[in-house]
Enzyme design. Structure first.
Site, PDB file in Angstrom:
ATOM      1  N   ASP A 129     -14.654  35.652  -4.257  1.00  0.00           N
ATOM      2  CA  ASP A 129     -13.176  35.987  -3.548  1.00  0.00           C
ATOM      3  C   ASP A 129     -12.439  35.837  -4.892  1.00  0.00           C
ATOM      4  OD1 ASP A 129     -13.705  35.831  -1.095  1.00  0.00           O
ATOM      5  OD2 ASP A 129     -13.630  33.491  -0.947  1.00  0.00           O
ATOM      6  N   ASP A 143     -12.878  40.409   3.382  1.00  0.00           N
ATOM      7  CA  ASP A 143     -12.123  39.806   4.289  1.00  0.00           C
ATOM      8  C   ASP A 143     -11.081  40.424   4.777  1.00  0.00           C
ATOM      9  OD1 ASP A 143     -13.722  37.598   3.541  1.00  0.00           O
ATOM     10  OD2 ASP A 143     -12.586  36.931   1.921  1.00  0.00           O
TER      11      ASP A 143
END
Length: 186
Positions: A129, A143
């Protein structure tokens, strides 16, 4: 010339679904590799002041880093989601549903690839991330695809658009005509 039900059937949108999914996977993987090559873990770089930052983190849990010790469970769930979308995708005849399910499939698969192939090992891999906005956990392109896809599911459902491209209101009209026609003598 007479028309049949088969002449009014919309084409399948499975190829569109797969193209959207593959594009989402490619963009997700490319941006993750860029983040890994560009930033050190935990390093934050302002992109648009403090509103948008790039911060490299590794997430072994789910959203909001919940369930960190259960990476294998999320791997199994994501695998089932990708397979379910692949199965449901055969019924898609709507462009909008093709894009929507393609985004969801691509996003789930993008993070699934991390879980299978990144350290510390298969079924235990950490998701990369790197996108950070205020008051929100760090996330990635995969995401974003899942969230946009989920929002589109809600919008398409409220609009009444079926997977086959027909509208729920059209089905109601057809059913209503069928009920009206049952009582008439011909």
């Amino acid at each position: 010339m007479t028309t049949t039900d088969k002449t009014n059937v919309r084409p399948r949108r499975y190829l569109l679904l797969l193209l959207v999914a593959l594009t989402a996977i490619a963009v997700d993987l490319a941006t993750k590799e860029w983040a890994l090559a560009t930033f050190r873990p935990g390093e934050s770089v302002d992109v648009i002041g403090s509103f948008l930052q790039f911060t490299l983190v590794f997430n072994t849990g789910a959203a909001f880093s919940l369930g960190t010790g259960y990476t294998w469970v999320f791997t199994i769930i994501a695998t089932l989601v990708v397979l379910a979308i692949a199965y449901i995708g055969w019924r898609v005849r709507s462009v909008w549903w093709g894009v929507t399910l393609g985004l969801m499939m691509g996003g789930a698969a993008g993070n699934l690839i991390d879980r299978y192939f990144r350290d510390p090992g298969p079924f235990q891999g950490a998701v990369v991330d790197f996108i950070r906005v205020p008051n929100w956990p760090v996330f990635n392109i995969a995401d974003s695809c899942v969230v946009v896809g989920a929002c589109l599911v809600v919008a398409l459902t409220f609009k009444g658009l079926n997977l086959d491209g027909t509208m729920v209101s059209d089905e109601a009209k057809v059913a209503e005509k069928g009920v009206e026609g049952e009582g008439k003598d011909t």
